[in-house]
Enzyme design. Structure first.
Site, PDB file in Angstrom:
ATOM      1  CD  GLN A  52       6.251   1.908  -4.416  1.00 43.09           C
ATOM      2  OE1 GLN A  52       6.322   1.077  -3.526  1.00 43.09           O
ATOM      3  NE2 GLN A  52       7.135   2.895  -4.551  1.00 43.09           N
ATOM      4  CB  CYS A  53      -0.707   1.069  -2.424  1.00 44.65           C
ATOM      5  SG  CYS A  53       0.674   0.976  -1.272  1.00 44.65           S
ATOM      6  CB  THR A  54      -4.419  -1.754  -5.469  1.00 44.27           C
ATOM      7  OG1 THR A  54      -3.504  -2.521  -6.228  1.00 44.27           O
ATOM      8  CG2 THR A  54      -5.736  -1.661  -6.211  1.00 44.27           C
ATOM      9  CG  ASP A 105      -0.145   8.029  -5.531  1.00 40.12           C
ATOM     10  OD1 ASP A 105       1.104   8.073  -5.595  1.00 40.12           O
ATOM     11  OD2 ASP A 105      -0.898   8.609  -6.332  1.00 40.12           O
TER      12      ASP A 105
END
Length: 684
Positions: free
Chosen positions: A540-542, A538
């Site tokens: 690492q991702c936008t 969560d």
């Protein structure tokens, strides 16, 4: 039928022949020039008397340039087009009054003698039209005004020129007449004295009527003459009233394919009743063309099927933009938009949304850089991809997006490059060194070839290289970054320097000129590092609300468009309200507006309270992306400098003096931009 009716001379009515290019040009003029004006416009047509078919009057795209010469073996016709704004106006217009008004213009030319100097005025026509530009349908009605005069009675049979006595003498006389003067002319033929001369209408002498053949280029293929002879005879009786009751000879000049005139027709006619054309208000007119059903009424043509699909798409795409210029933004420079080449770093959610908005504004040159493949999670958020793209398993985002843009608008010039963007703090192993050099070469060349850069990547450090290259090459740079329910859109300050106005000084407002505005990294006192290291999925991702990316993408494109419309382009200043100097709200209302409104430096928005703020910041002298030490080092060392930064981000801190700044201060304020450290989902 009585013998008298049989001797009345009939005329072949004009038949309009409209080239598709005529309508294409009308659409262009309506969108780009006339807009809401429905004023009449002068046009020109042409007709030919060589191997004529029917009795055609032709118009094409050259009709709108009255100075254009007619095609070879053709003669000019003078016309007017009345193009109405709505179908209701087209239907409601008083057709008979319009015909009378045009007829009065014809009579004015006759009464003034202007027709004698320019006989082409006798071949007069006009078009009433309505252009439905959304459906590419055109409603139109041609008319060829002619005064209603007493009938001409035919005396004897129709003759051919070759059957006349001394016919070769007539033909020789015609050869002495220039081709451009053969539309209306006179042949003086005194057979007793064997004198044959071709003369212009200005040499008309009513005493010699018995020796005259009144000639005209006859586009009729029938035994009876073309409609324009009606106006010709009306002119002669108006100029020479003594002709009433006398026998007149008309020569309809007709060429065959071999340019022989032997089949030209001769009609000997008489008009027994006088007519007064000196009072136009008392004269009635005829001349409306019948439709294809042989009834009085307009015609309609749909050009959709005859247009090139790519051209049709381009016209439709640009329709909304050109309509803006009609009322709302007459000074909008669409050419500046269409000629601007845009380079997008990132082809994910932001990249797809920005690309679609660029197409909507008429940008034609779009290039995308991305290393990812289309995954199953992408199509619902990234509108240039489909489930089939994800199913294929090997479709790269950059090339797929470029192809999809061309499918949407075939006239777009798009390209996609699959590559990794090297980043500070992301060490490059020896095995990847050659590939990284190759990718760097492509990126640097693409930056040089484009005018505006969009930073739409998935991490803070991936924006560093595009920021540096944009500053080094003096390009427009637009940045967009996302948080969960927030976004940042900004334009980077330019490194281009230009003498001129530094911006209007307004009380309560701080003005920062375009070459003094900061970049994305100017608010930082730390170099970008590997933001993906030691982070859960969560992080690492936008993770962002779905609407945030579309809002940010729209603002990013609108910011570029507003910048291109500003007279100083990227040098345009930004303003912000200064605290403690009057009421900040009142000051903010004084910000000068450009063609499309204010031009901020940055837009920070929050969906939690649906609020935007417009801060402006100056360049940071120790910025790790756009400061002089960094630009100078890149200019001097090139790729060698870049590889030093990729090895360790601390090199940038040492170069710019930030390391020394940290050493001298026991407590450093770290402006953590975690809220905006990712603008795009990680490509999963």
């Amino acid at each position: 039928m009585s013998a008298e009716k049989e001797t009345i001379l009939q005329f072949a009515p004009w038949e309009s022949f409209v080239s598709p290019t005529f309508w294409h040009k009308l659409a262009e003029l309506k969108l780009d020039h006339d807009r809401l004006s429905d004023s009449k416009r002068s046009i020109a047509g042409h007709y030919t008397n060589r191997n004529a078919s029917g009795c055609l009057l032709e118009v094409d795209y050259t009709a709108y340039n009255r100075t254009t010469q007619p095609p070879k073996f053709s003669h000019s016709a003078i016309g007017t087009i009345y193009n109405k704004n709505t179908i209701e106006e087209f239907k409601a217009l008083d057709k008979q009054q319009l015909l009378a008004d045009e007829g009065k213009e014809l009579l004015a030319h006759m009464n003034s003698g202007e027709v004698l100097r320019d006989p082409s005025l006798l071949a007069r026509f006009f078009v009433l039209s309505f252009a439905d530009l959304k459906c590419h349908s055109y409603y139109y009605w041609f008319a060829f005004p002619c005064p209603l005069t007493p009938t001409l009675k035919l005396q004897g049979a129709v003759q051919r020129l070759r059957d006349l006595p001394c016919s070769r003498n007539y033909i020789e006389a015609l050869k002495s007449l220039p081709a451009e003067s053969q539309n209306f002319f006179i042949i003086y033929a005194n057979e007793e004295q064997k004198v044959f001369e071709a003369r212009s209408l200005s040499c008309l002498d009513e005493k010699d009527v018995e020796h005259y053949y009144f000639g005209f280029a006859d586009p009729s293929e029938y035994e009876h003459p073309a409609w324009l002879m009606r106006n010709y005879s009306a002119l002669l009786f108006q100029q020479c009233p003594s002709f009433v009751g006398k026998s007149l000879k008309f020569l309809g000049l007709r060429y065959n394919q071999q340019m022989q005139v032997d089949d030209s027709r001769v009609w000997q006619v008489i008009q027994t009743e006088a007519s007064d054309l000196s009072k136009p208000g008392e004269v009635k007119f005829v001349g409306w063309e019948l439709n294809k059903n042989g009834k009085m009424g307009p015609r309609m043509v749909c050009m959709r099927d005859s247009m090139d699909p790519a051209k049709l798409a381009e016209n439709s795409v640009n329709l909304n933009l050109k309509l803006m210029k009609w009322r709302l933004v007459p000074d909008l420079n669409l050419e500046a938009i269409s000629q601007t080449k845009c380079l997008l770093f990132g082809a994910g959610t932001l990249g797809c949304a920005v690309a679609r908005n660029l197409l909507s504004w008429g940008f034609k040159h779009i290039t995308l850089l991305d290393s990812g493949k289309v995954g199953f999670s992408n199509p619902v958020r990234q509108n240039l991809y489909t489930h089939a793209d994800a199913m294929a398993g090997n479709r790269m985002k950059a090339t797929t997006a470029a192809q999809r843009l061309r499918e949407i608008n075939p006239s777009a010039v798009t390209a996609g490059h699959v590559l990794e963007i090297p980043m500070p703090g992301h060490t490059i192993g020896e095995s990847l060194f050659a590939q990284t050099e190759k990718h760097l070469e492509v990126i640097q060349q693409q930056v040089r070839d484009h005018d505006a850069l969009f930073l739409l990547t998935d991490s803070r450090e991936s924006r560093w290289l595009p920021t540096l290259l944009g500053a080094a090459n003096q390009k427009i740079v637009i940045n967009a970054a996302l948080g969960f329910d927030s976004y940042l859109v900004m334009r980077h300050g330019t490194t281009r320097e230009e003498a001129g106005d530094s911006g209007q000084q307004i009380e309560g407002l701080k003005c920062i000129n375009g070459d003094q505005l900061g970049c994305y990294f100017c608010n930082d006192v730390t170099a970008p590092r590997n933001s993906l290291k030691d982070r859960t999925l969560d992080q690492q991702c936008t993770v962002t609300r779905p609407g945030v990316s579309n809002i940010a993408a729209s603002y990013a494109v609108e910011l570029l468009v507003a910048l291109l419309q500003h007279p100083r382009k990227e040098l345009a200043p930004a303003y912000y309200a200064q605290r403690g100097r009057g009421k900040s709200g009142e000051a903010a209302g004084k910000v000068p507006e450009g063609l499309l409104g204010i031009l901020p430096h940055s837009i920070r928005g929050m969906l939690c309270n649906y609020e935007n703020i417009l801060p402006a910041t100056q360049k940071f002298a120790q910025c790790i992306a756009c400061s002089a030490p960094v630009l100078n080092a890149y200019e001097k060392e090139g790729n060698a400098f870049l590889f030093k930064t990729f090895e360790t981000a601390k090199y940038l801190e040492d170069l710019t003096g930030i390391s020394e700044f940290k050493r001298l201060n026991s407590e450093i304020i770290d402006f953590d931009d975690a809220e905006f450290d990712m603008s795009e989902e990680d490509e999963d």
